[in-house]
Enzyme design. Structure first.
Site, PDB file in Angstrom:
ATOM      1  N   ASP A 111       0.847  -1.193   0.000  1.00  0.00           N
ATOM      2  CA  ASP A 111       0.000   0.000   0.000  1.00  0.00           C
ATOM      3  C   ASP A 111       0.883   1.244   0.000  1.00  0.00           C
ATOM      4  O   ASP A 111       1.711   1.431   0.898  1.00  0.00           O
ATOM      5  CB  ASP A 111      -0.896   0.034   1.239  1.00  0.00           C
ATOM      6  CG  ASP A 111      -2.004  -1.001   1.177  1.00  0.00           C
ATOM      7  OD1 ASP A 111      -2.818  -0.934   0.237  1.00  0.00           O
ATOM      8  OD2 ASP A 111      -2.063  -1.867   2.060  1.00  0.00           O
TER       9      ASP A 111
ATOM     10  N   HIS B 184      -0.866  -1.152  -4.459  1.00  0.00           N
ATOM     11  CA  HIS B 184      -2.112  -0.386  -4.447  1.00  0.00           C
ATOM     12  C   HIS B 184      -1.740   1.065  -4.161  1.00  0.00           C
ATOM     13  O   HIS B 184      -1.317   1.398  -3.053  1.00  0.00           O
ATOM     14  CB  HIS B 184      -3.045  -0.953  -3.365  1.00  0.00           C
ATOM     15  CG  HIS B 184      -4.338  -0.233  -3.227  1.00  0.00           C
ATOM     16  ND1 HIS B 184      -5.187  -0.460  -2.159  1.00  0.00           N
ATOM     17  CD2 HIS B 184      -4.962   0.692  -4.001  1.00  0.00           C
ATOM     18  CE1 HIS B 184      -6.260   0.299  -2.286  1.00  0.00           C
ATOM     19  NE2 HIS B 184      -6.146   1.012  -3.388  1.00  0.00           N
TER      20      HIS B 184
ATOM     21  N   GLY C  17      -7.861   4.646   4.334  1.00  0.00           N
ATOM     22  CA  GLY C  17      -7.234   5.390   5.403  1.00  0.00           C
ATOM     23  C   GLY C  17      -7.978   5.390   6.710  1.00  0.00           C
ATOM     24  O   GLY C  17      -7.517   5.951   7.700  1.00  0.00           O
TER      25      GLY C  17
ATOM     26  N   ASP D 287     -10.361  -5.599  -0.780  1.00  0.00           N
ATOM     27  CA  ASP D 287      -9.476  -4.956   0.189  1.00  0.00           C
ATOM     28  C   ASP D 287     -10.307  -4.170   1.203  1.00  0.00           C
ATOM     29  O   ASP D 287     -11.203  -3.426   0.818  1.00  0.00           O
ATOM     30  CB  ASP D 287      -8.533  -4.007  -0.566  1.00  0.00           C
ATOM     31  CG  ASP D 287      -7.432  -3.429   0.305  1.00  0.00           C
ATOM     32  OD1 ASP D 287      -7.371  -3.758   1.503  1.00  0.00           O
ATOM     33  OD2 ASP D 287      -6.625  -2.644  -0.224  1.00  0.00           O
ATOM     34  N   GLY D 288     -10.005  -4.362   2.478  1.00  0.00           N
ATOM     35  CA  GLY D 288     -10.680  -3.601   3.517  1.00  0.00           C
ATOM     36  C   GLY D 288     -11.363  -4.482   4.532  1.00  0.00           C
ATOM     37  O   GLY D 288     -12.473  -4.943   4.313  1.00  0.00           O
TER      38      GLY D 288
ATOM     39  N   GLY E 107      -5.245  -8.526   6.228  1.00  0.00           N
ATOM     40  CA  GLY E 107      -4.555  -7.694   7.204  1.00  0.00           C
ATOM     41  C   GLY E 107      -4.875  -8.117   8.615  1.00  0.00           C
ATOM     42  O   GLY E 107      -4.991  -9.314   8.898  1.00  0.00           O
ATOM     43  N   SER E 108      -5.084  -7.152   9.482  1.00  0.00           N
ATOM     44  CA  SER E 108      -5.203  -7.441  10.912  1.00  0.00           C
ATOM     45  C   SER E 108      -6.438  -8.263  11.270  1.00  0.00           C
ATOM     46  O   SER E 108      -6.484  -8.880  12.336  1.00  0.00           O
ATOM     47  CB  SER E 108      -5.208  -6.133  11.700  1.00  0.00           C
ATOM     48  OG  SER E 108      -6.266  -5.286  11.270  1.00  0.00           O
TER      49      SER E 108
END
Length: 232
Positions: free
Chosen positions: A41, A72, A148, A184-185, A206-207
């Site tokens: 990212d 990205h 973000g 993504d997200g 991700g997390s």
């Protein structure tokens, strides 16, 4: 390594969710646990209000691993960042339609360097933005949260995410294209179960899926989940 782009249900771990003070170590753990792609990212602090990863870090990491870099680009001014990534030697760049005035031209520019190119869309950006360029996209990345804002406590995927994902699948299939869908997200195991078999191709994990303090175990759990989804 090239066939990774045509493999089903691929996990592309986000570098910014790893331990940024021990990035090389964590990437080696990814390699040891069958991860075959890294999600990079690039944020400018303007288009997206954070700047967790710098280009110099990406450049140094390129010499530390042979894994493909899936980039990205979340920035207001695309040219500088994309040129730098092309010089670093990445394998895929997806950039945002919302800040690129010449989408067709930028796709051509990336392809001219023999790099995969694609377009990313924020949650509320309609799929109509892709109407005339979809055939040129190797990948379309759909953001399921606003860029973000992953740090916002309680931030959830947008309510219309499922409709948008399925409509994009229909759009691609209806044109007989091989364009890949990347999600993504806050990607969760449930997302992977729902879309991993025949709807989406790449999942930015991700997390929500990967725990820094038990990285190897988290990756093994993801690999088992992939096996269950694909029946292998």
């Amino acid at each position: 390594m090239d066939n990774i782009w045509n493999s089903p249900c691929v996990f592309t771990p986000s570098l910014i969710c790893l331990d940024l003070c021990n990035l090389e170590r964590d990437v080696k753990v990814l390699e040891q646990n069958q991860i075959r792609m890294l999600h990079v990212d690039i944020l400018d602090g303007h288009f997206s209000p954070s700047m967790p990863l710098g280009l110099d870090t990406v450049r140094q990491l390129r010499d530390k691993t042979d894994l493909p870099f899936d980039c990205h680009v979340m920035v207001t001014e695309q040219d500088y960042f994309i040129d730098e990534l092309l010089d670093i030697g990445v394998q895929q760049i997806v950039f945002h339609a919302e800040t690129e005035p010449h989408i067709d031209g930028m796709l051509n520019r990336v392809h001219a360097r023999n790099v995969r190119a694609g377009v990313a869309l924020r949650p509320a950006t309609p799929l109509s933005a892709l109407d005339y360029v979809l055939e040129k996209c190797d990948t379309v990345l759909l953001m399921l949260i606003n860029p973000g804002y992953a740090f916002v406590k309680g931030e959830k995927q947008v309510a219309y995410a499922d409709r948008k994902i399925r409509e994009l699948r229909q759009m691609i299939d209806g044109r007989g294209l091989d364009t890949k869908i990347e999600l993504d997200g806050r990607i969760s195991p449930d997302n992977i179960r729902t879309y991993g078999k025949d709807t989406a191709d790449y999942f930015v994990v991700g997390s929500t899926c990967i725990k820094r303090d038990r990285l190897g175990e988290s990756l093994q759990e993801l690999n088992r989940l992939r096996g269950d989804v694909l029946g292998v």
